[in-house]
Design an enzyme around this catalytic site. Structure first.
Site, PDB file in Angstrom:
ATOM      1  N   CYS A   1       5.717   6.707   4.225  1.00 19.28           N
ATOM      2  CA  CYS A   1       4.528   5.895   3.919  1.00 19.28           C
ATOM      3  C   CYS A   1       3.882   6.324   2.603  1.00 19.28           C
ATOM      4  O   CYS A   1       2.984   5.654   2.110  1.00 19.28           O
ATOM      5  CB  CYS A   1       3.499   5.996   5.045  1.00 19.28           C
ATOM      6  SG  CYS A   1       4.111   5.371   6.616  1.00 19.28           S
TER       7      CYS A   1
ATOM      8  N   GLU B   1      -0.618  -3.504  11.996  1.00 17.43           N
ATOM      9  CA  GLU B   1       0.087  -3.144  10.763  1.00 17.43           C
ATOM     10  C   GLU B   1       1.548  -3.561  10.889  1.00 17.43           C
ATOM     11  O   GLU B   1       2.171  -4.031   9.928  1.00 17.43           O
ATOM     12  CB  GLU B   1      -0.017  -1.640  10.518  1.00 17.43           C
ATOM     13  CG  GLU B   1       0.407  -1.251   9.132  1.00 17.43           C
ATOM     14  CD  GLU B   1       0.109   0.203   8.834  1.00 17.43           C
ATOM     15  OE1 GLU B   1      -0.872   0.465   8.103  1.00 17.43           O
ATOM     16  OE2 GLU B   1       0.827   1.091   9.339  1.00 17.43           O
TER      17      GLU B   1
ATOM     18  N   HIS C   1       3.196  -4.685   4.178  1.00 15.13           N
ATOM     19  CA  HIS C   1       3.117  -5.198   5.554  1.00 15.13           C
ATOM     20  C   HIS C   1       2.569  -6.626   5.574  1.00 15.13           C
ATOM     21  O   HIS C   1       1.837  -7.031   4.679  1.00 15.13           O
ATOM     22  CB  HIS C   1       2.179  -4.325   6.403  1.00 15.13           C
ATOM     23  CG  HIS C   1       2.647  -2.913   6.571  1.00 15.13           C
ATOM     24  ND1 HIS C   1       3.730  -2.581   7.323  1.00 15.13           N
ATOM     25  CD2 HIS C   1       2.164  -1.737   6.082  1.00 15.13           C
ATOM     26  CE1 HIS C   1       3.910  -1.270   7.302  1.00 15.13           C
ATOM     27  NE2 HIS C   1       2.971  -0.727   6.542  1.00 15.13           N
TER      28      HIS C   1
ATOM     29  N   ASP D   1      -5.157 -10.477   0.399  1.00 15.81           N
ATOM     30  CA  ASP D   1      -3.846 -11.133   0.519  1.00 15.81           C
ATOM     31  C   ASP D   1      -3.090 -11.111  -0.805  1.00 15.81           C
ATOM     32  O   ASP D   1      -3.648 -11.426  -1.863  1.00 15.81           O
ATOM     33  CB  ASP D   1      -4.034 -12.584   0.978  1.00 15.81           C
ATOM     34  CG  ASP D   1      -2.692 -13.222   1.334  1.00 15.81           C
ATOM     35  OD1 ASP D   1      -1.811 -12.513   1.859  1.00 15.81           O
ATOM     36  OD2 ASP D   1      -2.530 -14.424   1.077  1.00 15.81           O
ATOM     37  N   HIS D   2      -1.801 -10.750  -0.724  1.00 15.75           N
ATOM     38  CA  HIS D   2      -0.949 -10.650  -1.910  1.00 15.75           C
ATOM     39  C   HIS D   2      -1.516  -9.677  -2.940  1.00 15.75           C
ATOM     40  O   HIS D   2      -1.404  -9.886  -4.148  1.00 15.75           O
ATOM     41  CB  HIS D   2      -0.696 -12.037  -2.530  1.00 15.75           C
ATOM     42  CG  HIS D   2       0.338 -12.818  -1.769  1.00 15.75           C
ATOM     43  ND1 HIS D   2       0.082 -13.385  -0.550  1.00 15.75           N
ATOM     44  CD2 HIS D   2       1.648 -13.093  -2.032  1.00 15.75           C
ATOM     45  CE1 HIS D   2       1.174 -13.990  -0.109  1.00 15.75           C
ATOM     46  NE2 HIS D   2       2.133 -13.831  -0.968  1.00 15.75           N
TER      47      HIS D   2
ATOM     48  N   HIS E   1       5.014   0.378  -0.333  1.00 12.80           N
ATOM     49  CA  HIS E   1       5.769  -0.498   0.569  1.00 12.80           C
ATOM     50  C   HIS E   1       4.747  -1.534   1.020  1.00 12.80           C
ATOM     51  O   HIS E   1       3.670  -1.622   0.422  1.00 12.80           O
ATOM     52  CB  HIS E   1       6.398   0.294   1.726  1.00 12.80           C
ATOM     53  CG  HIS E   1       5.404   0.933   2.626  1.00 12.80           C
ATOM     54  ND1 HIS E   1       4.676   2.048   2.262  1.00 12.80           N
ATOM     55  CD2 HIS E   1       4.971   0.607   3.862  1.00 12.80           C
ATOM     56  CE1 HIS E   1       3.866   2.390   3.248  1.00 12.80           C
ATOM     57  NE2 HIS E   1       4.008   1.529   4.216  1.00 12.80           N
TER      58      HIS E   1
ATOM     59  N   HIS F   1       0.857  -1.195   0.000  1.00 11.61           N
ATOM     60  CA  HIS F   1       0.000   0.000   0.000  1.00 11.61           C
ATOM     61  C   HIS F   1       0.890   1.241   0.000  1.00 11.61           C
ATOM     62  O   HIS F   1       2.103   1.174   0.135  1.00 11.61           O
ATOM     63  CB  HIS F   1      -0.972   0.002   1.190  1.00 11.61           C
ATOM     64  CG  HIS F   1      -0.409   0.442   2.496  1.00 11.61           C
ATOM     65  ND1 HIS F   1      -1.164   1.051   3.465  1.00 11.61           N
ATOM     66  CD2 HIS F   1       0.851   0.341   2.991  1.00 11.61           C
ATOM     67  CE1 HIS F   1      -0.382   1.319   4.505  1.00 11.61           C
ATOM     68  NE2 HIS F   1       0.826   0.909   4.262  1.00 11.61           N
TER      69      HIS F   1
END
Lengths: 136, 136, 136, 136, 136, 136
Positions: free
Chosen positions: E34, E125, E42, E80-81, E40, E15
């Site tokens: 950010c 996070e 998480h 996810d992914h 980047h 994100h």
């Protein structure tokens, strides 16, 4: 480049420590509350470590999804939500100490993983007790 | 079958890093806030790893209850809720760095554990800093 | 939309539990090994929870970097690598139990955080003992 | 006395697994959801282990503050809050698998740490998958 | 008997924090690293808490396997992914802060869980930053 | 000053989910592998939270050593290394779901803790599944 890749998994099982050749009294004295006739149980946490040369093209040592699937087939499907003493072939005549469980898992996985890769098992019986086995 | 068995324990202690042969200024420059004259402290997490041949009958490498008791006698009773610099023989003249504490614990336990078994100490000073010592 | 945002931090400190108005014997009986005259210590783990309305434009309740800086200034710089009993104003005349440390931290942070936001402190003295305080 | 000292650190990054020399279909088949064209990401947890002789005077193997600073300069400043594929020199032409990231970090740190000390990298891509590299 | 039952899950995503109505400079100043244009990522850890009356016959509040499946369908399969900004409907026009992600997940699950049960979301996070949302 | 103080403990037990009034087929369908006739087991992690006014003199809400002893007597001595279905009075006729175990532990401890203090139980059946009960 020799790299180790590790994958965690877990299974929940009942067991008791008991040696058939010993008297009940000897078992009780040696294994204490772990010998409880009606069993107790654990959340076993497993770490499977595979070591070898990284493929220079893909950057993979081993496909983690394949490793995950092999662990599921050989370990989780066999031992999860089972009574190790009563429900499994492996511990019918083998005392299911953490040491023995680690060795059994190593042997089950050894057959399924490329023989050029080294294999090591770490098994947590509780957060405070764990064992390691590398096949030596 | 050579297997490693590990047991976790912990103790809470005060300490300061300080070398008597150095000036206060040298100590302050080298050890920074760890040199605070009034001490600071940690929750030390300890992992004691013992390696050797599994007993083919019992399936035990070592009785975990005995190992737990030895750790309590040699480490917890000696260091828990203590000031390492002021309350212990071991660190009267030895700077209590994590490295030194791990070596001291190794020596204390080495005397109490079967000499045919290998011994390794892992000591967490904080969640982010830890040391390992195997007697080499 | 009322959301809670939490930030973890930590500090390592020495302390002893001791009430000046009590005799040494009373202190020893009541606080046991926590009363050790030469202090012991902990890795304190802190969770600071802030609760309020999310800003509909930025999607932030509070800027985490600002919260991190406030915790550093008010808590870490004040207590990290210190002896709570000897090196701090706050515990000169206040017994540094985990309960009191949590209340003191709450008051220090309350002054620095927007009064429209609720504040809660969780303080781990060890992995097994922790306290919570919300200012009520 | 040969001791190992370890320091944990972390960085948050985006990446995708992709080999330029392969077709999109081959990449998709081989790397699955990890090949997502728009990237995904991880909180990478890093353990840097340094092994060697403890200094008999200071009781230090290595100054942890220096090790922490080197990790920040070489790893965190370079990779934290970055897209490994797009924002870094190291992975412009190298597939950023966990294996490769561990090897790259080992090489970056190897240049900065005393050559008489052994170096090992452990990198957690998720809580369940991790790799280790010692330079062999 | 009102009981809460919680289930943990996780997903790995890329994100960036960015508000389209703001200039690049404002975004950069407000969100810092950010805001990195190339994203980047998480490992998001999710805890879904459901609260209500235990069924007096079965002793279940909710079937954990059903809850696990609902979380997989609504959260893991969706996020996810993935790149939250580019690959999802939910964050096309909504800044994917941890606060907003928690609210979005709460709304997705609220539709699927019995309305007589209360619902609370906790979203990590990173290990040090997390948010909670209960629908108020 | 209302503060909450929490203490962690654990016990390892075997159990199976089974309702005597239901047919074997109904039990199997409803509880799946948790219904295994030969039992399975868990490492149960317990958090006991006590809430009330801090004593202004001692700075204690409750003596942690007393709380630890009460948990040992009422919970660990009763359930550790036991088969919940076969070895305990509490679950002879009560299905040992995590929800029911939490309620039973709450009732056992409620009798032993000062009635002016609130009591809450958190029970982890696995790392990913846990329940909470406050007596409401």
């Amino acid at each position: 480049m020799e790299v180790s890749v590790s994958r965690k998994a877990h299974f929940n099982a009942a067991h008791r420590l008991h040696i058939n050749a010993w008297s009940d009294e000897e078992n009780k004295r040696y294994f204490g509350s772990c010998n409880n006739a009606n069993f107790h149980g654990h959340n076993y946490e497993l770490i499977v470590q595979v070591t070898g040369e990284v493929d220079p093209v893909s950057g993979y040592l081993i496909d983690m999804k394949e490793l995950k699937d092999v662990i599921k087939e050989e370990v989780e499907d066999r031992f999860d939500h089972k009574n190790l003493n009563l429900d499994t072939e492996e511990f019918k005549d083998l005392n299911p100490t953490a040491e023995h469980i680690a060795v059994v898992i190593w042997r089950l996985l050894r057959k399924r993983i490329n023989q050029q890769l080294k294999l090591k098992i770490t098994l947590y019986e509780t957060e405070r007790n764990f064992v390691e086995y590398s096949g030596n």
